[in-house]
Scaffold this motif. Sequence first.
Motif, PDB file in Angstrom:
ATOM      1  N   ARG A  65      15.031  16.203 -61.478  1.00  0.00           N
ATOM      2  CA  ARG A  65      15.656  15.750 -60.239  1.00  0.00           C
ATOM      3  C   ARG A  65      15.292  14.300 -59.939  1.00  0.00           C
ATOM      4  O   ARG A  65      16.134  13.527 -59.471  1.00  0.00           O
ATOM      5  CB  ARG A  65      15.263  16.674 -59.083  1.00  0.00           C
ATOM      6  N   MET A  66      14.049  13.926 -60.199  1.00  0.00           N
ATOM      7  CA  MET A  66      13.625  12.536 -59.978  1.00  0.00           C
ATOM      8  C   MET A  66      14.393  11.594 -60.893  1.00  0.00           C
ATOM      9  O   MET A  66      14.799  10.504 -60.491  1.00  0.00           O
ATOM     10  CB  MET A  66      12.123  12.375 -60.233  1.00  0.00           C
ATOM     11  N   GLU A  67      14.593  12.014 -62.134  1.00  0.00           N
ATOM     12  CA  GLU A  67      15.323  11.179 -63.084  1.00  0.00           C
ATOM     13  C   GLU A  67      16.752  10.946 -62.594  1.00  0.00           C
ATOM     14  O   GLU A  67      17.256   9.820 -62.655  1.00  0.00           O
ATOM     15  CB  GLU A  67      15.341  11.874 -64.448  1.00  0.00           C
ATOM     16  N   ILE A  68      17.381  11.991 -62.064  1.00  0.00           N
ATOM     17  CA  ILE A  68      18.739  11.850 -61.527  1.00  0.00           C
ATOM     18  C   ILE A  68      18.733  10.882 -60.344  1.00  0.00           C
ATOM     19  O   ILE A  68      19.596  10.004 -60.237  1.00  0.00           O
ATOM     20  CB  ILE A  68      19.297  13.227 -61.122  1.00  0.00           C
ATOM     21  N   LEU A  69      17.753  11.044 -59.451  1.00  0.00           N
ATOM     22  CA  LEU A  69      17.669  10.166 -58.282  1.00  0.00           C
ATOM     23  C   LEU A  69      17.392   8.719 -58.674  1.00  0.00           C
ATOM     24  O   LEU A  69      17.886   7.796 -58.040  1.00  0.00           O
ATOM     25  CB  LEU A  69      16.588  10.661 -57.319  1.00  0.00           C
ATOM     26  N   GLU A  70      16.592   8.521 -59.713  1.00  0.00           N
ATOM     27  CA  GLU A  70      16.292   7.164 -60.155  1.00  0.00           C
ATOM     28  C   GLU A  70      17.513   6.506 -60.800  1.00  0.00           C
ATOM     29  O   GLU A  70      17.697   5.295 -60.699  1.00  0.00           O
ATOM     30  CB  GLU A  70      15.126   7.183 -61.148  1.00  0.00           C
ATOM     31  N   LYS A  71      18.363   7.299 -61.450  1.00  0.00           N
ATOM     32  CA  LYS A  71      19.546   6.747 -62.103  1.00  0.00           C
ATOM     33  C   LYS A  71      20.652   6.414 -61.097  1.00  0.00           C
ATOM     34  O   LYS A  71      21.492   5.570 -61.376  1.00  0.00           O
ATOM     35  CB  LYS A  71      20.081   7.733 -63.136  1.00  0.00           C
ATOM     36  N   GLU A  72      20.656   7.092 -59.954  1.00  0.00           N
ATOM     37  CA  GLU A  72      21.741   6.920 -58.985  1.00  0.00           C
ATOM     38  C   GLU A  72      21.914   5.470 -58.523  1.00  0.00           C
ATOM     39  O   GLU A  72      23.039   4.965 -58.535  1.00  0.00           O
ATOM     40  CB  GLU A  72      21.538   7.846 -57.787  1.00  0.00           C
ATOM     41  N   PRO A  73      20.857   4.746 -58.115  1.00  0.00           N
ATOM     42  CA  PRO A  73      21.064   3.344 -57.709  1.00  0.00           C
ATOM     43  C   PRO A  73      21.606   2.482 -58.839  1.00  0.00           C
ATOM     44  O   PRO A  73      22.456   1.613 -58.619  1.00  0.00           O
ATOM     45  CB  PRO A  73      19.674   2.871 -57.282  1.00  0.00           C
ATOM     46  N   ALA A  74      21.179   2.743 -60.059  1.00  0.00           N
ATOM     47  CA  ALA A  74      21.671   1.959 -61.194  1.00  0.00           C
ATOM     48  C   ALA A  74      23.154   2.228 -61.422  1.00  0.00           C
ATOM     49  O   ALA A  74      23.925   1.299 -61.700  1.00  0.00           O
ATOM     50  CB  ALA A  74      20.866   2.293 -62.449  1.00  0.00           C
ATOM     51  N   GLU A  75      23.535   3.501 -61.300  1.00  0.00           N
ATOM     52  CA  GLU A  75      24.952   3.844 -61.456  1.00  0.00           C
ATOM     53  C   GLU A  75      25.788   3.195 -60.355  1.00  0.00           C
ATOM     54  O   GLU A  75      26.873   2.663 -60.626  1.00  0.00           O
ATOM     55  CB  GLU A  75      25.135   5.369 -61.436  1.00  0.00           C
ATOM     56  N   THR A  76      25.300   3.216 -59.124  1.00  0.00           N
ATOM     57  CA  THR A  76      26.013   2.598 -58.004  1.00  0.00           C
ATOM     58  C   THR A  76      26.152   1.104 -58.235  1.00  0.00           C
ATOM     59  O   THR A  76      27.226   0.526 -58.040  1.00  0.00           O
ATOM     60  CB  THR A  76      25.265   2.879 -56.684  1.00  0.00           C
ATOM     61  N   HIS A  77      25.084   0.470 -58.674  1.00  0.00           N
ATOM     62  CA  HIS A  77      25.105  -0.973 -58.967  1.00  0.00           C
ATOM     63  C   HIS A  77      26.118  -1.273 -60.057  1.00  0.00           C
ATOM     64  O   HIS A  77      26.886  -2.248 -59.971  1.00  0.00           O
ATOM     65  CB  HIS A  77      23.704  -1.435 -59.381  1.00  0.00           C
TER      66      HIS A  77
END
Length: 104
Positions: A65-77
């Motif tokens: 779950r942390m990995e998904i949350l960490e990837k989310e800002p990068a995907e948004t960017h």
Amino acid sequence: MDGYIPRSEHEEFARRIDSENARQNRRIALLEENGRHINSMTVSIEKMAVNMENMLAEQRKLGDRMEILEKEPAETHKQIKMAIITSAISAIVGAVVTALLILL
């Protein structure tokens, strides 16, 4: 009177046997108590092992779950950057097409 022992000697022997029996009974009682403690510790250790396995599984889930949350800002960017690039290219192409239409 060969083979017979005096009463006092027999009583002394009986006292020593009783004393030895009492000592052995105390040792047996201590061993039984130690066995109960060992069994109790074994059960506690088994419970602890099960709890640790559950904690490890939960940590793995949290890690995912942390990995998904960490990837989310990068995907948004990345999506924002692609939108800006697309808008810029669209504006340039639109300007070029407009310029060509005006010249013709």
